[in-house]
Scaffold this motif. Structure first.
Motif, mmCIF file in Angstrom:
data_model
loop_
_atom_site.group_PDB
_atom_site.id
_atom_site.type_symbol
_atom_site.label_atom_id
_atom_site.label_comp_id
_atom_site.label_asym_id
_atom_site.label_seq_id
_atom_site.Cartn_x
_atom_site.Cartn_y
_atom_site.Cartn_z
ATOM 1 N N HIS A 65 0.878 -1.175 0.000
ATOM 2 C CA HIS A 65 0.000 0.000 0.000
ATOM 3 C C HIS A 65 0.911 1.219 0.000
ATOM 4 C CE1 HIS A 65 -3.890 1.856 0.597
ATOM 5 N NE2 HIS A 65 -4.456 0.700 0.899
ATOM 6 N N GLU A 179 -12.036 -1.370 -7.178
ATOM 7 C CA GLU A 179 -12.747 -1.840 -5.977
ATOM 8 C C GLU A 179 -13.914 -0.914 -5.673
ATOM 9 O OE1 GLU A 179 -10.001 -2.275 -2.766
ATOM 10 O OE2 GLU A 179 -11.539 -2.679 -1.263
ATOM 11 N N LYS A 181 -17.249 0.113 -2.915
ATOM 12 C CA LYS A 181 -17.644 0.031 -1.498
ATOM 13 C C LYS A 181 -18.897 0.869 -1.329
ATOM 14 C CE LYS A 181 -15.810 1.233 3.044
ATOM 15 N NZ LYS A 181 -14.573 1.462 3.814
ATOM 16 N N ASP A 249 -17.622 -2.197 7.344
ATOM 17 C CA ASP A 249 -16.365 -2.649 6.742
ATOM 18 C C ASP A 249 -15.447 -3.078 7.880
ATOM 19 O OD1 ASP A 249 -14.448 -3.073 4.799
ATOM 20 O OD2 ASP A 249 -13.769 -0.986 4.785
ATOM 21 N N ASP A 286 -7.763 -8.575 2.797
ATOM 22 C CA ASP A 286 -7.675 -7.155 3.191
ATOM 23 C C ASP A 286 -8.231 -7.091 4.606
ATOM 24 O OD1 ASP A 286 -7.691 -4.458 3.566
ATOM 25 O OD2 ASP A 286 -9.205 -4.011 2.045
HETATM 26 C C1 PSV Z 1 -11.213 0.401 1.769
HETATM 27 O O1 PSV Z 1 -12.123 0.186 2.792
HETATM 28 C C2 PSV Z 1 -10.295 -0.776 1.589
HETATM 29 O O2 PSV Z 1 -11.039 -1.970 1.544
HETATM 30 C C3 PSV Z 1 -9.411 -0.621 0.378
HETATM 31 O O3 PSV Z 1 -9.068 -1.866 -0.178
HETATM 32 C C4 PSV Z 1 -8.202 0.012 0.985
HETATM 33 O O4 PSV Z 1 -7.076 -0.020 0.164
HETATM 34 C C5 PSV Z 1 -8.085 -0.829 2.215
HETATM 35 O O5 PSV Z 1 -9.433 -0.907 2.681
HETATM 36 C C6 PSV Z 1 -7.194 -0.377 3.281
HETATM 37 O O6 PSV Z 1 -7.249 -1.304 4.357
#
Ligand code: PSV
Ligand code: MN
Ligand code: MN
Length: 388
Positions: A65, A179, A181, A249, A286
């Motif tokens: 990251h 990605e 969310k 999350d 993750d």
């Molecule tokens: C965002 O909630 C996420 O899932 C993304 O993948 C970010 O890069 C990651 O979390 C950071 O933990």
């Protein structure tokens, strides 16, 4: 029914990618609980990840990251990883931890800030060139908190523009993993809230753009295996970010909250023979381990995915297809439940022995003395970058 030897071969060939940030201190916005012995540098995170692979045998790849894992020389970092028996995987861009991104990154109304965000995405591709990484993982925290705050449609235009500029920069073997969310940190409207939005952008971009399913990024009750099946059918499932959730999350250990859901997901994967690394699907974790020890938590997570996979491989596909064709509702459901209810732990112990591993990775790690060693050696562990 898949032959036992094929099941074992598939389990030996399985690959899971672990996140560098799982090994650093993390927490919630209420408190980060520091743990003794956590890594102070990207190198130490990779060394910890290498332990997970050493004891499971199926987790030889580590996602980075940026800027959490910023170093001067990424090629050197890749060599460091190789020396420890792992390699660098997806590069995760970070355009969500800068004061400039208060109103968004690539969708910000200010062109200067959009440029800054895009420059970071392009820098991530430079890093991929140095590390040999295939995947650029993009998650945008962009969105709005109030109706009327910004123009929903204009923000989609800005997003498309940044994605397109990044896509043009990709090398022939590199991909964008987009990605989605459904909310957080924006609460009224998120610019990439769901798989449909991600899929539509990927379609416009081209074949090197694929959707990432983070299992924690859905509304409660969402049928995630449907999304898996649909994207697989369209050839646009690029990766998973595996974790577990109860409420939002939560980033808990995959398979801990709902192992049956994980089994249903892996069943869709196995059904179309997409488990093989050549399928191009990147099975990533993750997760953050706020209260539990991090390396064993990662080992447990890898084992949870492995157990769900073994059960999915044991589904009697012939019996399932026959029951489905005959309209035998209870019979078809029974075939799946039989596989799910099988205790695969003895099989997995045998597979590990075949791979030259200790059959019990959790116990073997605990006995290894690594945890005591890093507690003694490392002082002042680094925060994962999350939950500050
Ligand atoms: C965002 O909630 C996420 O899932 C993304 O993948 C970010 O890069 C990651 O979390 C950071 O933990
Ligand atoms: Mn994620
Ligand atoms: Mn997340």
């Amino acid at each position: 029914m898949t032959e036992q030897s094929e099941v074992r071969a598939a389990l030996r060939a399985q690959r899971i990618e672990v996140p560098s940030w799982a090994y650093g201190n993390s927490g919630t916005r209420f408190k980060v609980f520091a743990q003794p012995g956590v890594p102070r540098t990207p190198e130490e995170k990779i060394a910890d990840a290498a332990q997970v692979h050493a004891f499971t045998g199926i987790a030889p790849i580590v996602s980075l990251h940026i800027p959490w894992d910023r170093v001067d020389d990424y090629a050197k970092l890749a060599s460091y990883a190789a020396e420890r028996g792992v390699r660098l995987g997806a590069i995760n861009a970070n355009v969500f931890q800068d004061d400039d991104y208060r109103l968004g990154s690539v969708t910000n109304p200010d062109p200067r800030i959009r440029r800054k965000a895009l420059d970071h995405l392009l820098e991530c591709v430079d890093i991929m060139d140095a590390t040999g990484s295939r995947d650029l993982k993009l998650w945008f925290s962009d969105g709005t908190n109030y109706p009327g705050q910004d123009d929903i449609r204009a923000r989609q235009d800005r997003l498309a523009e940044a994605l397109s500029a990044t896509y043009q920069r990709l090398g022939p073997d590199q991909r964008i993993l987009l990605e989605y969310k459904f909310f957080e940190p924006a609460f009224y409207m998120t610019d990439v809230p769901d798989w449909g939005t991600a899929y539509a952008h990927c379609l416009k971009l081209g074949e090197k753009a694929q959707v990432v399913i983070d299992t924690g990024h859905h509304a409660p009750g969402t049928n995630i295996e449907f999304i898996v099946a649909f994207l697989l059918r369209e050839g646009r499932l690029g990766a998973f970010d595996f974790n577990s959730r109860f409420y939002a999350d939560d980033d808990l250990m995959v398979g801990s909250a709902d192992p049956f859901q994980l089994f249903r997901i892996m069943h869709e994967i196995v059904r179309v023979d997409a488990l093989r690394p050549e399928s191009g699907i990147n099975f990533m974790l993750d997760q953050c381990h706020n209260i539990e020890p991090k390396i064993p938590a990662q080992i447990r997570s890898v084992l949870n995915v492995q157990e769900a996979t073994a059960k999915a491989l044991l589904v009697d596909t012939e019996a399932l297809t026959a029951a489905q064709s005959a309209g035998d509702v209870l019979g078809a459901n029974g075939v799946l439940m039989d596989a799910f209810n099988t205790d695969v732990r003895p099989l997995l112990r045998e597979v590990r022995a075949e791979m030259g591993l200790d059959p019990d990775p959790m116990a073997a790690y605990a006995r290894s003395g690594y945890a005591e060693k890093i507690v003694a050696e490392r002082v002042g562990g680094q925060q994962a970058g999350w939950g500050a």
